[in-house]
Design a protein around this motif. Structure first.
Motif, PDB file in Angstrom:
ATOM      1  N   ARG A 175      43.666  34.101  46.867  1.00  9.86           N
ATOM      2  CA  ARG A 175      42.418  34.317  46.122  1.00  9.86           C
ATOM      3  C   ARG A 175      41.504  33.105  46.298  1.00  9.86           C
ATOM      4  NH1 ARG A 175      43.958  36.594  40.147  1.00  9.86           N
ATOM      5  NH2 ARG A 175      44.629  38.656  40.820  1.00  9.86           N
ATOM      6  N   PRO A 176      40.187  33.373  46.444  1.00  9.24           N
ATOM      7  CA  PRO A 176      39.263  32.237  46.500  1.00  9.24           C
ATOM      8  C   PRO A 176      39.188  31.555  45.142  1.00  9.24           C
ATOM      9  CG  PRO A 176      38.086  34.333  46.607  1.00  9.24           C
ATOM     10  CD  PRO A 176      39.554  34.647  46.613  1.00  9.24           C
ATOM     11  N   ALA A 177      39.028  30.261  45.166  1.00  9.21           N
ATOM     12  CA  ALA A 177      38.926  29.494  43.903  1.00  9.21           C
ATOM     13  C   ALA A 177      37.617  29.825  43.214  1.00  9.21           C
ATOM     14  CB  ALA A 177      39.002  27.993  44.207  1.00  9.21           C
ATOM     15  N   LYS A 178      37.670  29.916  41.886  1.00  9.10           N
ATOM     16  CA  LYS A 178      36.458  30.177  41.101  1.00  9.10           C
ATOM     17  C   LYS A 178      35.655  28.890  40.994  1.00  9.10           C
ATOM     18  CE  LYS A 178      38.228  33.846  38.157  1.00  9.10           C
ATOM     19  NZ  LYS A 178      38.462  34.264  36.776  1.00  9.10           N
ATOM     20  N   PRO A 179      34.340  28.974  41.227  1.00 15.25           N
ATOM     21  CA  PRO A 179      33.517  27.772  41.067  1.00 15.25           C
ATOM     22  C   PRO A 179      33.476  27.357  39.602  1.00 15.25           C
ATOM     23  CG  PRO A 179      32.157  29.684  41.598  1.00 15.25           C
ATOM     24  CD  PRO A 179      33.579  30.132  41.632  1.00 15.25           C
ATOM     25  N   GLU A 180      33.529  26.054  39.350  1.00 17.26           N
ATOM     26  CA  GLU A 180      33.468  25.551  37.982  1.00 17.26           C
ATOM     27  C   GLU A 180      32.021  25.557  37.513  1.00 17.26           C
ATOM     28  OE1 GLU A 180      35.628  22.018  37.110  1.00 17.26           O
ATOM     29  OE2 GLU A 180      37.133  22.476  38.619  1.00 17.26           O
ATOM     30  N   ALA A 181      31.838  25.918  36.282  1.00  9.14           N
ATOM     31  CA  ALA A 181      30.474  26.020  35.726  1.00  9.14           C
ATOM     32  C   ALA A 181      29.998  24.711  35.165  1.00  9.14           C
ATOM     33  CB  ALA A 181      30.441  27.096  34.649  1.00  9.14           C
TER      34      ALA A 181
END
Length: 93
Positions: free
Chosen positions: A87-93
């Protein structure tokens, strides 16, 4: 202590409520309340109640997991971990 030793009539509860509450906290044993000789209620310490609820929730999760296994809705751990790593890593907000 046996539950049968914890049976009290409602009149006893009315007359000794503080003692009964203290006993619940000290002994962590439920108290069975009767009305006209018939069991009508059970009093339980809040900590014991919360532990019981947590245990029931865990048992529900285990029962659901067992049902999924029986229904064949499982994957090998190796496959699952490979999918998670891909899974691609979720960008941090």
């Amino acid at each position: 202590m046996k539950l049968s030793e914890q049976v009290k009539p409602i009149g006893y509860l009315k007359a000794h409520a503080p003692d009964v509450i203290r006993q619940l906290a000290d002994d962590r044993q439920p108290v069975v309340i009767t009305v006209h000789g018939e069991v009508k209620a059970m009093l339980q310490d809040i900590t014991q109640y919360e532990e019981t609820q947590e245990t029931l929730a865990l048992l529900r999760v285990l029962a659901l997991a067992n049902k999924q296994v029986e229904d064949g809705k499982v994957r090998p751990a190796k496959e699952t971990f490979a999918r998670l790593r891909a899974r691609p890593a979720k960008p941090e907000a």
